[in-house]
Design a protein around this motif. Structure first.
Motif, PDB file in Angstrom:
ATOM      1  N   SER A 150       0.950  -1.246  -0.069  1.00 47.96           N
ATOM      2  CA  SER A 150       0.102  -0.108  -0.047  1.00 47.96           C
ATOM      3  C   SER A 150       0.945   1.177  -0.008  1.00 47.96           C
ATOM      4  O   SER A 150       2.244   1.103   0.151  1.00 47.96           O
ATOM      5  CB  SER A 150      -0.788  -0.170   1.289  1.00 47.96           C
ATOM      6  OG  SER A 150      -0.099   0.195   2.234  1.00 47.96           O
ATOM      7  N   HIS A 151       0.221   2.388  -0.288  1.00 52.08           N
ATOM      8  CA  HIS A 151       1.053   3.590  -0.253  1.00 52.08           C
ATOM      9  C   HIS A 151       0.280   4.496   0.572  1.00 52.08           C
ATOM     10  O   HIS A 151      -0.915   4.502   0.782  1.00 52.08           O
ATOM     11  CB  HIS A 151       1.156   4.083  -1.613  1.00 52.08           C
ATOM     12  CG  HIS A 151       0.043   4.430  -2.355  1.00 52.08           C
ATOM     13  ND1 HIS A 151      -0.879   3.536  -3.115  1.00 52.08           N
ATOM     14  CD2 HIS A 151      -0.812   5.610  -2.572  1.00 52.08           C
ATOM     15  CE1 HIS A 151      -1.886   4.154  -3.629  1.00 52.08           C
ATOM     16  NE2 HIS A 151      -1.890   5.427  -3.381  1.00 52.08           N
ATOM     17  N   GLY A 152       0.968   5.559   1.054  1.00 56.47           N
ATOM     18  CA  GLY A 152       0.178   6.532   1.980  1.00 56.47           C
ATOM     19  C   GLY A 152       1.289   7.739   2.462  1.00 56.47           C
ATOM     20  O   GLY A 152       2.245   8.008   1.361  1.00 56.47           O
ATOM     21  N   SER A 153       1.275   7.844   3.599  1.00 55.12           N
ATOM     22  CA  SER A 153       2.323   8.860   4.151  1.00 55.12           C
ATOM     23  C   SER A 153       2.221  10.244   3.446  1.00 55.12           C
ATOM     24  O   SER A 153       1.596  10.549   2.545  1.00 55.12           O
ATOM     25  CB  SER A 153       3.933   8.532   3.872  1.00 55.12           C
ATOM     26  OG  SER A 153       4.171   8.479   2.561  1.00 55.12           O
ATOM     27  N   PRO A 154       2.885  11.370   3.945  1.00 57.91           N
ATOM     28  CA  PRO A 154       2.649  12.699   3.150  1.00 57.91           C
ATOM     29  C   PRO A 154       3.345  12.513   1.889  1.00 57.91           C
ATOM     30  O   PRO A 154       3.973  11.697   1.467  1.00 57.91           O
ATOM     31  CB  PRO A 154       3.821  13.342   4.270  1.00 57.91           C
ATOM     32  CG  PRO A 154       3.847  12.866   5.449  1.00 57.91           C
ATOM     33  CD  PRO A 154       3.730  11.215   5.097  1.00 57.91           C
ATOM     34  N   PHE A 155       2.777  13.735   1.086  1.00 55.69           N
ATOM     35  CA  PHE A 155       3.368  13.858  -0.385  1.00 55.69           C
ATOM     36  C   PHE A 155       4.671  14.153  -0.107  1.00 55.69           C
ATOM     37  O   PHE A 155       5.119  15.015   0.355  1.00 55.69           O
ATOM     38  CB  PHE A 155       2.312  14.818  -0.949  1.00 55.69           C
ATOM     39  CG  PHE A 155       0.891  14.369  -1.415  1.00 55.69           C
ATOM     40  CD1 PHE A 155       0.785  13.256  -2.081  1.00 55.69           C
ATOM     41  CD2 PHE A 155      -0.254  14.707  -0.790  1.00 55.69           C
ATOM     42  CE1 PHE A 155      -0.379  12.832  -2.335  1.00 55.69           C
ATOM     43  CE2 PHE A 155      -1.213  14.425  -0.869  1.00 55.69           C
ATOM     44  CZ  PHE A 155      -1.536  13.322  -1.745  1.00 55.69           C
ATOM     45  N   ILE A 156       5.416  13.584  -1.280  1.00 56.64           N
ATOM     46  CA  ILE A 156       6.922  13.932  -1.447  1.00 56.64           C
ATOM     47  C   ILE A 156       7.066  14.595  -2.827  1.00 56.64           C
ATOM     48  O   ILE A 156       6.565  14.133  -4.005  1.00 56.64           O
ATOM     49  CB  ILE A 156       7.666  12.698  -1.309  1.00 56.64           C
ATOM     50  CG1 ILE A 156       7.271  11.897  -0.341  1.00 56.64           C
ATOM     51  CG2 ILE A 156       9.191  12.943  -1.705  1.00 56.64           C
ATOM     52  CD1 ILE A 156       8.012  10.116  -0.133  1.00 56.64           C
ATOM     53  N   GLN A 157       7.663  15.724  -2.826  1.00 57.09           N
ATOM     54  CA  GLN A 157       8.270  16.443  -3.787  1.00 57.09           C
ATOM     55  C   GLN A 157       9.191  15.752  -4.595  1.00 57.09           C
ATOM     56  O   GLN A 157      10.128  15.485  -3.963  1.00 57.09           O
ATOM     57  CB  GLN A 157       8.264  17.891  -3.805  1.00 57.09           C
ATOM     58  CG  GLN A 157       7.271  18.734  -3.191  1.00 57.09           C
ATOM     59  CD  GLN A 157       7.703  20.386  -3.080  1.00 57.09           C
ATOM     60  OE1 GLN A 157       8.152  20.962  -3.974  1.00 57.09           O
ATOM     61  NE2 GLN A 157       7.306  20.920  -1.976  1.00 57.09           N
ATOM     62  N   VAL A 158       9.192  15.712  -6.047  1.00 56.46           N
ATOM     63  CA  VAL A 158       9.988  14.862  -6.654  1.00 56.46           C
ATOM     64  C   VAL A 158      10.827  15.747  -7.751  1.00 56.46           C
ATOM     65  O   VAL A 158       9.984  16.383  -8.628  1.00 56.46           O
ATOM     66  CB  VAL A 158       9.332  13.445  -7.124  1.00 56.46           C
ATOM     67  CG1 VAL A 158      10.655  12.560  -7.850  1.00 56.46           C
ATOM     68  CG2 VAL A 158       8.948  12.475  -6.183  1.00 56.46           C
ATOM     69  N   ASP A 159      11.796  15.624  -7.747  1.00 59.15           N
ATOM     70  CA  ASP A 159      12.579  16.342  -9.037  1.00 59.15           C
ATOM     71  C   ASP A 159      12.988  15.494  -9.860  1.00 59.15           C
ATOM     72  O   ASP A 159      13.562  14.560 -10.052  1.00 59.15           O
ATOM     73  CB  ASP A 159      13.906  17.293  -8.197  1.00 59.15           C
ATOM     74  CG  ASP A 159      13.569  18.350  -7.555  1.00 59.15           C
ATOM     75  OD1 ASP A 159      12.407  18.922  -7.460  1.00 59.15           O
ATOM     76  OD2 ASP A 159      14.240  18.583  -6.548  1.00 59.15           O
ATOM     77  N   ALA A 160      12.561  15.818 -11.502  1.00 56.16           N
ATOM     78  CA  ALA A 160      13.093  15.081 -12.522  1.00 56.16           C
ATOM     79  C   ALA A 160      14.296  15.782 -12.778  1.00 56.16           C
ATOM     80  O   ALA A 160      14.647  16.822 -12.632  1.00 56.16           O
ATOM     81  CB  ALA A 160      12.077  15.306 -13.499  1.00 56.16           C
ATOM     82  N   PRO A 161      15.227  14.980 -13.370  1.00 54.93           N
ATOM     83  CA  PRO A 161      16.820  15.252 -13.654  1.00 54.93           C
ATOM     84  C   PRO A 161      16.628  16.184 -14.810  1.00 54.93           C
ATOM     85  O   PRO A 161      15.724  16.044 -15.941  1.00 54.93           O
ATOM     86  CB  PRO A 161      17.272  14.107 -14.197  1.00 54.93           C
ATOM     87  CG  PRO A 161      16.449  13.007 -14.463  1.00 54.93           C
ATOM     88  CD  PRO A 161      15.125  13.322 -13.482  1.00 54.93           C
ATOM     89  N   GLY A 162      17.294  17.351 -14.748  1.00 56.46           N
ATOM     90  CA  GLY A 162      17.366  18.334 -15.859  1.00 56.46           C
ATOM     91  C   GLY A 162      15.935  19.036 -16.147  1.00 56.46           C
ATOM     92  O   GLY A 162      15.410  19.406 -15.196  1.00 56.46           O
ATOM     93  N   LYS A 163      15.674  19.249 -17.280  1.00 55.76           N
ATOM     94  CA  LYS A 163      14.411  19.693 -17.838  1.00 55.76           C
ATOM     95  C   LYS A 163      13.681  18.415 -18.606  1.00 55.76           C
ATOM     96  O   LYS A 163      12.781  18.838 -19.092  1.00 55.76           O
ATOM     97  CB  LYS A 163      14.705  20.860 -18.852  1.00 55.76           C
ATOM     98  CG  LYS A 163      15.169  21.895 -18.311  1.00 55.76           C
ATOM     99  CD  LYS A 163      15.243  23.127 -19.351  1.00 55.76           C
ATOM    100  CE  LYS A 163      16.122  24.448 -18.638  1.00 55.76           C
ATOM    101  NZ  LYS A 163      16.127  25.336 -19.665  1.00 55.76           N
ATOM    102  N   GLN A 164      13.874  17.094 -18.315  1.00 53.43           N
ATOM    103  CA  GLN A 164      13.284  16.033 -18.742  1.00 53.43           C
ATOM    104  C   GLN A 164      11.876  15.816 -18.033  1.00 53.43           C
ATOM    105  O   GLN A 164      11.757  16.016 -16.780  1.00 53.43           O
ATOM    106  CB  GLN A 164      14.134  14.922 -18.566  1.00 53.43           C
ATOM    107  CG  GLN A 164      15.276  15.012 -19.476  1.00 53.43           C
ATOM    108  CD  GLN A 164      16.370  13.842 -19.285  1.00 53.43           C
ATOM    109  OE1 GLN A 164      15.904  12.585 -18.610  1.00 53.43           O
ATOM    110  NE2 GLN A 164      17.605  13.633 -19.695  1.00 53.43           N
TER     111      GLN A 164
END
Length: 331
Positions: free
Chosen positions: A26-40
Motif C-alpha cells: 500500500s502507499h500513503g504517508s505525506p506527499f513527497i516532492q520529486v525532482d526530475a533530472p534536468g528539464k526532462q
C-alpha cells in the motif's frame, strides 16, 4: 539519506508528487516532492519510482521500475504521457456536448495496442434528444465487444454505483474531452477527490496547474479487490489523441476487427486503400467493418508517415509499403 520505492501520484508538467510504498504494497504517508533530472519529463502517474531523499519531504528519481504499459499520445513533434501501469481505460463520452468519434477511435486503438481493457461510459443519458445519435456512433464498438455503460452521473446515482464492481482492485484512468462529466464521475466515486486535489496544489504552492495535471486517487474501501485497493487516475480533458508513434504493423493489429482478415488480401503489403482483392475493403462493403473505422486507419497511417518525415528527415517513396516496425519514437 536513504532510498525507497514510491508511487508517482501527481504530475504537473515536470513537477511530481509521490507517496512512499509500504512493505504490504500500500502507499500513503505525506506527499513527497520529486525532482526530475534536468528539464526532462520522464515520469507518468502510476509509475513506481526508486527515490533518494534530499530533504524531509523532497526526493530525486534514481530509477523508474519497468512499466506494465504506458498510455500516451504523440504527434510529429512531441509526446505527452497520460498514465502508466493501468488496468483499464474509462472512456467518458456524453450525449451533450457531442463527443468526437475520432477521439474515441484513437483511444480504442491505444488501448488495443497495449492490451488494456477499455470501457465506454456514455454520460448524460437523461438528455434524450442526443441519445439515439450517440448510440448510432457507438454501434460499431458495441459490435466489436467493447462494453458500453449508459449513465447519468448527475441525475441517476445508481447508474454510477452499478459500475463499482468493474473498478474493484483495478487501476483505471479516466479519459475524455472536456465537458463530458469526468469530474462528476470522479467525485461520485471518490467523495474527497476535491480535497486531495487542493492538497496536491498546496504542496506545490500552486493552483494554476490543476487543469493540466494527471492525478492518482485511491478508491474508497468498496474498491478493494481480492489482493489490492483499486485506484483512479484523472487525466485532463483534451480534444486530440495523436498516435504518431505507432508503426504500420502496430496499427493494423490495433484494429480489433481487422485481425481475422490480416493476411487474406491478395498483396501481403496491402494498405487497404485501392488495391484489388483487399479483404478489409470487402468487409467494409459488406457492412462487417464500418467505413469510419477504415477511414481512421488511413488517417493514423498518414499521421505516422508524416511523423517519420519530421523526425527522420526523409521523404517516403510513394508506392513503398512496409509492415516492419519503424525505429522507436524519439522523445
Amino acid at each position: 539519506m536513504g532510498s525507497f520505492r514510491a508511487l508517482l501520484t501527481a504530475s504537473y508538467g515536470r513537477h511530481y508528487l509521490a507517496q512512499q510504498i509500504k512493505p504490504d504494497g500500500s502507499h500513503g504517508s505525506p506527499f513527497i516532492q520529486v525532482d526530475a533530472p534536468g528539464k526532462q519529463h520522464i515520469g507518468a502517474v502510476g509509475d513506481i519510482l526508486a527515490l533518494e531523499s534530499t530533504s524531509i519531504d523532497q526526493a530525486r528519481i534514481i530509477d523508474i521500475e519497468p512499466r506494465k504499459n504506458l498510455l500516451y499520445r504523440s504527434d510529429a513533434f512531441k509526446s505527452k504521457s497520460i498514465a502508466a501501469n493501468v488496468d483499464q481505460i474509462l472512456m467518458v463520452l456524453a450525449t451533450a456536448p457531442s463527443f468526437s468519434p475520432d477521439l474515441l477511435g484513437r483511444a480504442v486503438v491505444a488501448a488495443e495496442l497495449d492490451q488494456i481493457e477499455l470501457r465506454i461510459i456514455l454520460n448524460k443519458c437523461d438528455l434524450e434528444e442526443g441519445l439515439d445519435h450517440a448510440r448510432t456512433l457507438l454501434a460499431p464498438y458495441q459490435k466489436m465487444g467493447y462494453p458500453i455503460h449508459e449513465v447519468s452521473a448527475k441525475f441517476n446515482p445508481e447508474s454510477i454505483q452499478n459500475l463499482q464492481p468493474f473498478l474493484r482492485g483495478k487501476v483505471s484512468v479516466l479519459v475524455g474531452q472536456s465537458g463530458m462529466g469526468k469530474s462528476t464521475l470522479l467525485n461520485a466515486w471518490i467523495p474527497n477527490a476535491a480535497a486531495i486535489t487542493q492538497e496536491y496544489s498546496a504542496k506545490l504552492d500552486s493552483g494554476k496547474h490543476t487543469t493540466t495535471a494527471c492525478r492518482y486517487f485511491d478508491l474508497p474501501e468498496w474498491g478493494r479487490g481480492s489482493s489490492k485497493l483499486g485506484g483512479m487516475i484523472d487525466s485532463p480533458g483534451f480534444q486530440e489523441f495523436g498516435l504518431a508513434h505507432l508503426s504500420e504493423s502496430q496499427l493494423q493489429h490495433a484494429f480489433r476487427e481487422f485481425q481475422p482478415l490480416l493476411g487474406k488480401c491478395r498483396f501481403h503489403n496491402c494498405r487497404h486503400d485501392n488495391e484489388p482483392d483487399c479483404a478489409i475493403q470487402a468487409a467494409v462493403q459488406h457492412g462487417e467493418i464500418s467505413s469510419e473505422r477504415l477511414a481512421l486507419f488511413k488517417q493514423l497511417l498518414s499521421d505516422s508517415k508524416t511523423a517519420d518525415v519530421q523526425i527522420q528527415g526523409i521523404t517516403p517513396a510513394k508506392e513503398r509499403w512496409s509492415t516492419s516496425p519503424k525505429p522507436p519514437y524519439k522523445r
